[in-house]
Scaffold this active site. Sequence first.
Site, mmCIF file in Angstrom:
data_model
loop_
_atom_site.group_PDB
_atom_site.id
_atom_site.type_symbol
_atom_site.label_atom_id
_atom_site.label_comp_id
_atom_site.label_asym_id
_atom_site.label_seq_id
_atom_site.Cartn_x
_atom_site.Cartn_y
_atom_site.Cartn_z
ATOM 1 N N CYS A 75 0.707 -1.153 -0.002
ATOM 2 C CA CYS A 75 0.208 0.090 -0.158
ATOM 3 C C CYS A 75 0.752 1.213 0.077
ATOM 4 O O CYS A 75 1.392 1.694 -1.098
ATOM 5 C CB CYS A 75 -1.064 -0.037 1.075
ATOM 6 S SG CYS A 75 -2.149 1.024 1.009
ATOM 7 N N HIS A 163 -3.701 -5.562 0.400
ATOM 8 C CA HIS A 163 -3.201 -5.891 2.002
ATOM 9 C C HIS A 163 -3.415 -7.374 1.963
ATOM 10 O O HIS A 163 -4.429 -7.860 2.425
ATOM 11 C CB HIS A 163 -3.988 -5.205 2.869
ATOM 12 C CG HIS A 163 -3.806 -3.950 3.123
ATOM 13 N ND1 HIS A 163 -2.707 -3.265 3.935
ATOM 14 C CD2 HIS A 163 -4.254 -2.645 2.666
ATOM 15 C CE1 HIS A 163 -2.396 -2.022 3.761
ATOM 16 N NE2 HIS A 163 -3.595 -1.617 2.929
ATOM 17 N N GLU A 165 -2.136 -9.449 4.123
ATOM 18 C CA GLU A 165 -2.004 -9.659 5.398
ATOM 19 C C GLU A 165 -3.232 -9.957 6.161
ATOM 20 O O GLU A 165 -3.367 -10.615 7.177
ATOM 21 C CB GLU A 165 -1.027 -8.762 6.281
ATOM 22 C CG GLU A 165 -1.669 -7.501 6.675
ATOM 23 C CD GLU A 165 -1.405 -6.552 5.500
ATOM 24 O OE1 GLU A 165 -1.565 -5.128 5.682
ATOM 25 O OE2 GLU A 165 -1.336 -6.988 4.461
#
Length: 170
Positions: A75, A163, A165
């Site tokens: 990001c 993202h 994660e």
Amino acid sequence: ILVLDFGSQYTQLIARRVRELNVYCEIHPFNKIPEDLSDVKGVILSGSPFSVRDSESPVPDLSKIRKEFPLLGVCYGAQFLAQNNGGDVLPSKIREYGRANLGFIDYDSMLMKGMSHNSQVWMSHGDTILNIPEDFKIITSTESVKVAGFKVDNEETYGIQFHPEVYHST
């Protein structure tokens, strides 16, 4: 793995996901990079609540990292790499927040190997990478985000706008 923190709400989650893969990692502030990098095998640049366009935004010194270690910008980290190498990062017409699907995937890219067409990812950003530098190559896109991921030529340097994660990214 060294995780450089730009103040993202997801930084701890990045570290957790790395540790879940049985890989040791440490989080350090972007402006306090350890002197001794001898045990580092790779670096992740986190997201941030800042815009890379802000005069007060975090600016790391990557001179000891870039081209020395595999590097992944997530990001803000990706936006930082793009903008600071000649790309254009501009405000998104609409805030890109929520689920998206990877409609284009460069399966020859080491980072994208094994990804499924239309893989679901999580977006959370107000800026978008509009143009990438000449030596960057787009490796993934969504319907509304042309540069969802890139690789820098002749480097193990990558950036992703989404993202990986978070739970919502498959």
